[in-house]
Design an enzyme around this catalytic site. Structure first.
Site, PDB file in Angstrom:
ATOM      1  N   ASP A 119       0.897  -1.119  -0.026  1.00  0.00           N
ATOM      2  CA  ASP A 119      -0.057   0.030   0.149  1.00  0.00           C
ATOM      3  C   ASP A 119       0.760   1.465   0.171  1.00  0.00           C
ATOM      4  OD1 ASP A 119       0.979  -0.390   2.555  1.00  0.00           O
ATOM      5  OD2 ASP A 119      -1.076  -1.256   3.193  1.00  0.00           O
TER       6      ASP A 119
ATOM      7  N   GLU B  89      -7.200  -3.871  14.761  1.00  0.00           N
ATOM      8  CA  GLU B  89      -8.502  -4.089  14.627  1.00  0.00           C
ATOM      9  C   GLU B  89      -8.972  -5.340  13.378  1.00  0.00           C
ATOM     10  OE1 GLU B  89     -11.467  -1.202  14.793  1.00  0.00           O
ATOM     11  OE2 GLU B  89     -10.588  -0.316  16.509  1.00  0.00           O
TER      12      GLU B  89
ATOM     13  N   HIS C  23      -7.233  -5.280  10.150  1.00  0.00           N
ATOM     14  CA  HIS C  23      -7.338  -4.833   8.985  1.00  0.00           C
ATOM     15  C   HIS C  23      -5.817  -5.615   8.266  1.00  0.00           C
ATOM     16  CE1 HIS C  23      -4.904  -1.064  10.261  1.00  0.00           C
ATOM     17  NE2 HIS C  23      -4.035  -1.512   9.312  1.00  0.00           N
TER      18      HIS C  23
ATOM     19  N   GLU D 198      -9.935  -2.171   5.211  1.00  0.00           N
ATOM     20  CA  GLU D 198     -10.629  -1.778   6.539  1.00  0.00           C
ATOM     21  C   GLU D 198     -11.861  -2.810   6.550  1.00  0.00           C
ATOM     22  OE1 GLU D 198      -8.842  -0.134   8.400  1.00  0.00           O
ATOM     23  OE2 GLU D 198      -7.907   1.644   7.575  1.00  0.00           O
TER      24      GLU D 198
END
Length: 248
Positions: free
Chosen positions: A68, A137, A139, A144
């Protein structure tokens, strides 16, 4: 999934670095390696640099694809993932610059940039090993919550928890964290990779690791749970990340 737990981050990084070295050295052709950024892989990169300088591994026949990049940041920006990768890894090893692939956060045509990235991966056939990490969380890359199993490389909007987690790299100022990024998709990772290795370090990753290993399979709320859909996944973590919940 295969799992390996170590008492501290250094031992986990050394294990995974040696694992990557063995894979590269046992491959007589071009080795295609997927790479992440962030604090978790830094120890791995340091070990790989050391091994390269010692002559234990060469990256001359390695091709890399990063996961990314922030949208709107130039490669020269200190917080761009271009800068991170060259500063922490590429500038210190013998990899040919033409073998390095990172999404362009300043691309004039975002859709074209993402489509071309997918094409470049396909041109090499398969990714031999995709190294990754987990967000707090769950990802994976910048995929996401709500990301589709079929998602490809695309523009994504960062959620508040990701912005909060990354603001430490921006002087703890959330307003300076880009709100969008370019990211490989879940399908890009799972459907193009022969093997996936995930490094998970620290107590703040306990929740994500638990959802990845023990959670509902293919749960869009926790994109890392899609890893359960791949036949060849290695998870390397430290005791702090494993915690009491993770049945590793």
């Amino acid at each position: 999934m295969r799992q390996a737990i170590f008492s501290n981050p250094n031992d986990a990084a050394e294990y995974l670095a040696n694992y990557i070295i063995a894979k590269i050295n046992s491959t007589p052709r071009t080795f295609v390696l997927g790479l992440p950024t962030g604090s978790s892989p830094e120890g791995i990169y340091a070990k790989l640099i050391e091994a390269n300088k010692q002559g234990r591994v060469s990256f001359k026949n390695v091709v890399t694809f990063n996961m990314d990049e922030y949208l709107g940041l130039a490669p020269s920006d200190l917080q761009s993932y271009h800068y991170f990768m060259y500063d922490k890894f590429f500038n210190h090893i013998d990899i040919p610059r033409e073998n390095i692939h990172i999404l362009n956060g300043l691309a004039a045509n975002i859709d074209e940039e993402c489509a071309n990235y997918e094409k470049k991966i396909k041109q090499y056939g398969r990714i031999d090993l995709f190294l990754g990490g987990l967000g707090p969380e769950g990802h994976l890359a910048f995929n996401e919550a709500g990301s589709s199993r079929n998602s490809k490389t695309r523009k994504v909007e960062l959620v508040e928890s990701t912005i909060k987690a990354n603001c430490r790299f921006f002087g703890n100022d959330e307003s300076k964290v880009p709100k969008y990024a370019l990211s490989v998709g879940i399908s890009t990772i799972l459907d193009n990779s022969d093997e996936i290795a995930i490094i998970v370090l620290g107590k703040n990753k306990q929740f994500a690791l638990d959802k990845t290993v023990n959670g509902k399979p293919n749960d869009p709320k926790y994109p890392s749970s899609y890893l359960q859909d791949h036949a060849n996944v290695l998870i390397v973590c430290d005791n702090a990340a494993a915690g009491l919940k993770s049945k590793l």
